[in-house]
Design an enzyme around this catalytic site. Structure first.
Site, PDB file in Angstrom:
ATOM      1  N   LYS A 103      56.189  68.792 -73.982  1.00 25.33           N
ATOM      2  CA  LYS A 103      56.542  69.831 -75.237  1.00 25.33           C
ATOM      3  C   LYS A 103      57.306  69.846 -76.091  1.00 25.33           C
ATOM      4  O   LYS A 103      57.601  70.058 -77.203  1.00 25.33           O
ATOM      5  CB  LYS A 103      56.029  71.382 -74.596  1.00 25.33           C
ATOM      6  N   ARG A 131      57.702  78.501 -71.835  1.00 27.92           N
ATOM      7  CA  ARG A 131      55.944  77.437 -71.272  1.00 27.92           C
ATOM      8  C   ARG A 131      56.930  76.810 -70.910  1.00 27.92           C
ATOM      9  O   ARG A 131      57.658  76.462 -71.170  1.00 27.92           O
ATOM     10  CB  ARG A 131      56.038  77.820 -73.069  1.00 27.92           C
ATOM     11  N   GLY A 170      47.329  73.218 -68.463  1.00 28.29           N
ATOM     12  CA  GLY A 170      46.151  74.405 -67.606  1.00 28.29           C
ATOM     13  C   GLY A 170      46.969  74.519 -65.899  1.00 28.29           C
ATOM     14  O   GLY A 170      46.547  76.087 -65.426  1.00 28.29           O
ATOM     15  N   MET A 174      50.724  75.210 -64.758  1.00 26.31           N
ATOM     16  CA  MET A 174      51.184  75.567 -64.722  1.00 26.31           C
ATOM     17  C   MET A 174      51.915  76.966 -66.000  1.00 26.31           C
ATOM     18  O   MET A 174      50.412  76.809 -66.380  1.00 26.31           O
ATOM     19  CB  MET A 174      52.884  74.701 -65.280  1.00 26.31           C
ATOM     20  N   ARG A 215      51.131  66.487 -78.978  1.00 27.04           N
ATOM     21  CA  ARG A 215      51.117  65.976 -78.148  1.00 27.04           C
ATOM     22  C   ARG A 215      49.981  64.756 -78.660  1.00 27.04           C
ATOM     23  O   ARG A 215      48.882  65.603 -79.022  1.00 27.04           O
ATOM     24  CB  ARG A 215      50.969  66.127 -76.368  1.00 27.04           C
ATOM     25  N   HIS A 254      40.040  75.597 -71.403  1.00 32.04           N
ATOM     26  CA  HIS A 254      40.733  74.942 -69.718  1.00 32.04           C
ATOM     27  C   HIS A 254      39.781  74.123 -69.360  1.00 32.04           C
ATOM     28  O   HIS A 254      40.059  72.533 -68.937  1.00 32.04           O
ATOM     29  CB  HIS A 254      40.558  75.923 -68.791  1.00 32.04           C
ATOM     30  N   SER A 294      46.336  32.636 -50.847  1.00 38.26           N
ATOM     31  CA  SER A 294      45.655  33.873 -51.034  1.00 38.26           C
ATOM     32  C   SER A 294      45.829  35.039 -50.223  1.00 38.26           C
ATOM     33  O   SER A 294      45.625  35.051 -49.073  1.00 38.26           O
ATOM     34  CB  SER A 294      44.044  33.516 -50.894  1.00 38.26           C
ATOM     35  N   CYS A 340      42.492  38.267 -52.424  1.00 44.30           N
ATOM     36  CA  CYS A 340      41.905  38.331 -52.863  1.00 44.30           C
ATOM     37  C   CYS A 340      41.224  39.520 -52.123  1.00 44.30           C
ATOM     38  O   CYS A 340      39.772  40.196 -51.359  1.00 44.30           O
ATOM     39  CB  CYS A 340      40.612  36.898 -51.674  1.00 44.30           C
ATOM     40  N   TYR A 369      45.925  34.361 -60.112  1.00 45.12           N
ATOM     41  CA  TYR A 369      44.434  35.123 -59.973  1.00 45.12           C
ATOM     42  C   TYR A 369      44.198  36.305 -59.055  1.00 45.12           C
ATOM     43  O   TYR A 369      45.035  35.931 -58.514  1.00 45.12           O
ATOM     44  CB  TYR A 369      43.199  34.075 -59.838  1.00 45.12           C
TER      45      TYR A 369
END
Length: 906
Positions: free
Chosen positions: A22, A91, A100, A102, A335, A451, A790, A858, A878
């Site tokens: 913020k 704030r 919501g 804090m 934001r 909220h 693997s 895997c 992979y």
């Protein structure tokens, strides 16, 4: 001296670590010249110091004093002055958005004296006393920890006494009485008077915001979102601007695009004659931005220009809070907005098409978790349904569950395995636990920025809000729609895409994204004619997933044991089979053959069992190789402990004991007695660390040889049929190079025998499954024998942590998460410091010994987004996962490549 306080003019959007999200964005808007009320930010570093010492740093008080004086000088007003008071809001503002979770305190600086000065300044006595009662209410709940219902009840009582239904109906005299009532609540509940000194109010509010970082709901939210507890929150002190000055004032929240659907346009909520918390609290149903435009065309035009500028500056969907004070627009926050999974893909594709971001950036802005949510089923529109009401679609999905009316009940019933939908008039931060436990959230009040909507959207939970037709009675645990009453426990269904609410269960069908993944783009689009929103979504998923496939360096294979699994894997984009668990092939009718092999008393009986199993295994492998033609198929030799193929010891003991007690006899009884002795002989105290994997192959003659011969014969059969098979043999649970030698030497001999018999060349590599710490730590030696590794990260996690997965997850993992031992189960996301370090060591040292060593994973981590990024960083070739997770793995592998500098920058 450490600098703890920054004026808005001193920061920018890239300082979220220090200024919080913020504060950094308020600074950025200030620098852009947008109308931001002046103020300053107290850093997250100050919060961390406070959390460590339990006291505000002495330097902070001095720096706050200097910042307040600058604010007073800039505005020509003094904090809490009796004639022309400066009021401020206090704030929270953490690095990551925690909607919501804090605290916020508005109107700090009001007292018995300054309230009259505010009334004179505003020429509005009612407004001043409304602001004062709001301060006492918020301060009492947030700072003094007084039950908020006491203030709400007093407000309701005052409205009832004056015969009004809304707080806006209370005149100045009624509000003065309410202030006295609120002060009495503070006096009786806290044991002190409401503080009159403005600076005392400010200091206590700052400390309360710091304390709110560690409330239970904030910690719960961070655990769910995997946000570190060590970050702390910043505090923003901002000069108050007032949306409750009359009908030419108001407050709102808006988005530059719809965060629920991704549609372009202006979306948001506006309330006349209100302060910001009224919007997000959902206590009054809001107006649309279209209504706002009619009410105040000039302020709306200013807002729309600011929205366009912010979206262009941030190059993304922006979430904006604003206030209008007597026709003047003020920007209170912006934001990058949270959005639903569907909106995330649509917006990313839109911004690419608009040439605002590149494809690489689009790929970074969506996640595998979001794609997974798009693959969830949806309600069948053709099914018979009983529509109760329609609300606002806040977060998409199809949720079916028992209606519950409290957060506590939601958590209790969910813990019993029940699907529940939390029904409230409106939610508040204390409902977070119930929202997490529920499959859906339904409210009768609030809009898309309430909220319930914001939190559910962030969590990906289905949500419908603002269903005004619902008369929710929390105390009676029921809601009514006309004559229909739904009591707690009755099943309802909510559609977070349409906003519809149904009575009873509604059947579901596969999502269009799954249809696209299985059937392809053209076929899916042909079936969606006229459904523009869904077409846009499918096209967005296709564009971004296609780019992910282009960008990624990790292959994506499947864990598959049957031709059906293999077919599904290929249809979802799988490029091979990274793990075929052969033990699954010995269940059902074949179990007796394995049992006979293990318990055989002579070679002839054993060979008879092997001969019966060989053609069955060969056909199994032919089916897999046929389905995966041209792609690798890694076949793990039989791995589980013996007890999984033998009768249960306890059941067999009871059966024999009962037979003896009843004096029964005969061939079947004799066989059970003999079998019990054999099962008892093979019993183990800890079978997962006993006779299994490679140990089983060495101790039980012929078992591995049977499987390797079947693999070789299957490959030969496919070659002779004109196929392109690529079978691989994987040795499980090896911890010693000698174990590998024993099995590989036998494999080489069998492969050559079959090649000679069939007249073909067989190129079948033999590798090791690395699932024990010793194997990882001796990888340089293991790679002398193994042609590929693997990583079986399930067992590697068990053996590294000393956890038995089947026992510990339900036993104490909840407490371990509560106490911060780990933020997420190490079976869900790889422990990079411990298990991951073993993977890194094995990869580096294995390749040092054998440069062409192929490396894969895997375990279940192969489909986990966070883990995939780690495997990409380590340099694996992979990942292998369940077929349904393949699209997620493809996407995350592409994102991992882009983050590390690969990919296309178009």
């Amino acid at each position: 001296m450490v600098k703890y306080v920054f004026d808005f003019s001193e920061g920018n959007k890239d300082q979220k670590d220090l200024l919080g999200g913020k504060g950094a964005n308020l600074a950025e808007m200030t620098n852009l010249g947008l109308p931001v009320p002046p103020g300053f930010t107290i850093t997250t570093e100050a919060c961390r110091t406070y959390m460590t010492t339990s006291a505000l740093p002495p330097e902070l008080r001095v720096q706050v004093t200097l910042a307040v004086r600058k604010l007073e000088d800039d505005l020509g007003r003094l904090l809490g002055d009796a004639h022309d008071p400066l009021l401020v809001s206090v704030r929270s503002g953490a690095k990551f958005s925690m909607p919501g979770m804090m605290e916020t305190v508005l109107n700090v600086g009001l007292n018995d004296s300054s309230v009259n000065g505010l009334a004179a300044f505003a020429h509005n006595e009612r407004f001043a006393w409304d602001s004062y009662r709001r301060l006492i209410q918020m301060f009492g709940k947030t700072v003094l920890d007084i039950d908020g219902d006491l203030f709400s009840d007093a407000l309701d009582a005052k409205k009832a006494a004056r015969g009004v239904t809304a707080d806006t109906g209370l005149d100045a005299d009624a509000l003065k009485e309410l202030v006295d009532d609120y002060k009495e609540i503070v006096r009786t509940q806290s044991g002190r008077e409401f503080p009159q000194h403005p600076r005392e109010q400010l200091d206590m509010a700052i400390e309360a915001v710091f304390n709110s970082w560690n409330t239970e709901r904030a910690r719960l939210y961070r655990r769910r979102e995997r946000i570190s507890d060590d970050l702390g929150t910043a505090v923003n002190v901002v000069a108050m601007v007032f949306g409750n000055l009359g009908d030419d004032s108001g407050t709102g929240v808006c988005f530059t695009r719809d965060p629920a659907t991704g549609m372009t346009g202006d979306y948001g909520d506006y309330l006349q004659n209100a302060q910001g918390e009224d919007v997000v609290a959902g206590i009054r149903n809001t107006l649309s931005l279209a209504d706002f435009e009619k009410l105040d065309p000039k302020a709306f035009a200013d807002l729309r220009a600011a929205m366009r500028r912010l979206e262009g500056h941030y190059r993304d969907l922006c979430d904006i809070e604003f206030t209008v004070e007597r026709g003047k627009l003020w920007m209170l926050q912006t934001r990058v907005g949270k959005r639903t999974a569907a909106a995330a893909f649509k917006i990313a594709k839109q911004l690419v098409d608009e040439h605002i971001i590149t494809l690489d950036e689009a790929l970074e802005r969506v996640t595998g978790e979001q794609l997974s949510k798009l693959m969830f089923p949806q309600f069948d529109s053709e099914a018979d349904r009983t529509l109760l009401a329609t609300g606002m679609a806040a977060s998409p999905g199809a949720a079916v569950g028992a209606a519950v009316f409290s957060s506590e009940t939601a958590q209790e019933w969910a813990a019993e395995g029940k699907d529940v939908i939390l029904v409230r008039r409106e939610t508040n931060p204390d409902d977070l636990g119930g929202m997490i436990a529920s499959v859906g959230v339904l409210t009768s009040r609030g809009g898309k920025t309430s909220h319930a909507a914001v939190v559910a959207r962030g969590m990906g939970t289905t949500c419908v809000v603002g269903a005004e037709a619902l008369a929710v009675d929390v105390n009676a645990r029921q809601f009514a729609v006309g004559e229909t009453v739904v009591t707690e426990g009755e099943v309802i269904a909510i559609d977070g895409t349409s906003g519809e609410i149904f009575l009873g269960e509604v059947p579901v069908v596969s999502s269009p994204v799954v249809r696209y993944l299985e059937d392809g783009l053209e076929a899916t689009l042909a079936g969606l004619a006229g459904d523009e929103g869904t077409i846009e979504l499918v096209e967005a998923v296709d564009a971004i997933l296609t780019h992910a496939d282009t960008a990624r360096t990790l292959g994506v294979y499947a864990n598959a044991d049957t031709p059906g699994d293999a077919y599904r894997a290929r249809s979802l984009g799988g490029e091979g089979i990274g793990l075929c668990r052969t033990e699954h092939m010995f269940l059902g009718d074949r179990r007796v053959l394995i049992e006979r092999l293990i318990l055989a008393k002579d070679d002839a009986t054993q060979q008879e069992a092997l001969d019966a199993l060989l053609p069955l295994q060969r056909e199994d492998f032919i089916g897999l190789l046929t389905e995966m033609d041209g792609n690798p198929v890694t076949i793990r030799l039989i791995d589980p402990p013996l007890h999984e193929f033998l009768p249960d010891f306890t059941e067999l003991s009871v059966k024999v004991a009962i037979a003896k007690e009843r004096g029964l006899s005969g061939p079947e009884i004799d066989r059970d007695v003999e079998l019990l002795a054999a099962v008892d002989k093979h019993r183990e105290a800890n079978p997962m660390l006993g006779l299994r994997g490679v140990r089983l192959g060495i101790v039980i003659p012929g078992l591995f040889a049977l499987q390797m011969r079947a693999i070789a014969q299957a490959q030969a059969a496919r070659l002779k049929a004109g196929g392109d098979p690529h079978a691989e043999i994987m040795i499980p649970l090896a911890a010693s190079i000698m174990e590998l030698h024993l099995v590989k030497d036998e494999a080489v001999r069998i492969l050559q025998e079959v090649a000679d018999e069939e007249g073909v060349e067989l190129d079948i590599p033999v590798g090791a499954m690395v699932e024990l710490p010793r194997a990882a730590l001796t990888a340089d030696r293991m790679a002398d024998v193994a042609e590929f590794f693997s990583f079986g990260t399930n067992d590697l996690t068990q053996t590294t942590w000393g956890f038995s997965r089947d026992d510990v997850e339900g036993a104490f993992f909840h407490e371990y998460t509560e106490h911060g031992v780990f933020s997420v189960s190490p079976f869900e996301s790889i422990d990079t410091q411990g298990v991951g370090r073993l993977v890194r060591i094995a990869a580096e040292e294995g390749r040092a010994s054998r440069p062409d060593l192929r490396l894969g994973v895997c375990g279940e981590h192969g489909g986990d987004p966070q883990s995939i990024h780690f495997f990409n960083e380590v340099g694996l070739d992979y990942v292998s996962c369940s077929p349904f997770r393949i699209p997620v793995a493809r996407l995350e592998a592409g994102r991992a490549a882009v983050v590390t500098g690969g990919g296309d920058t178009r």
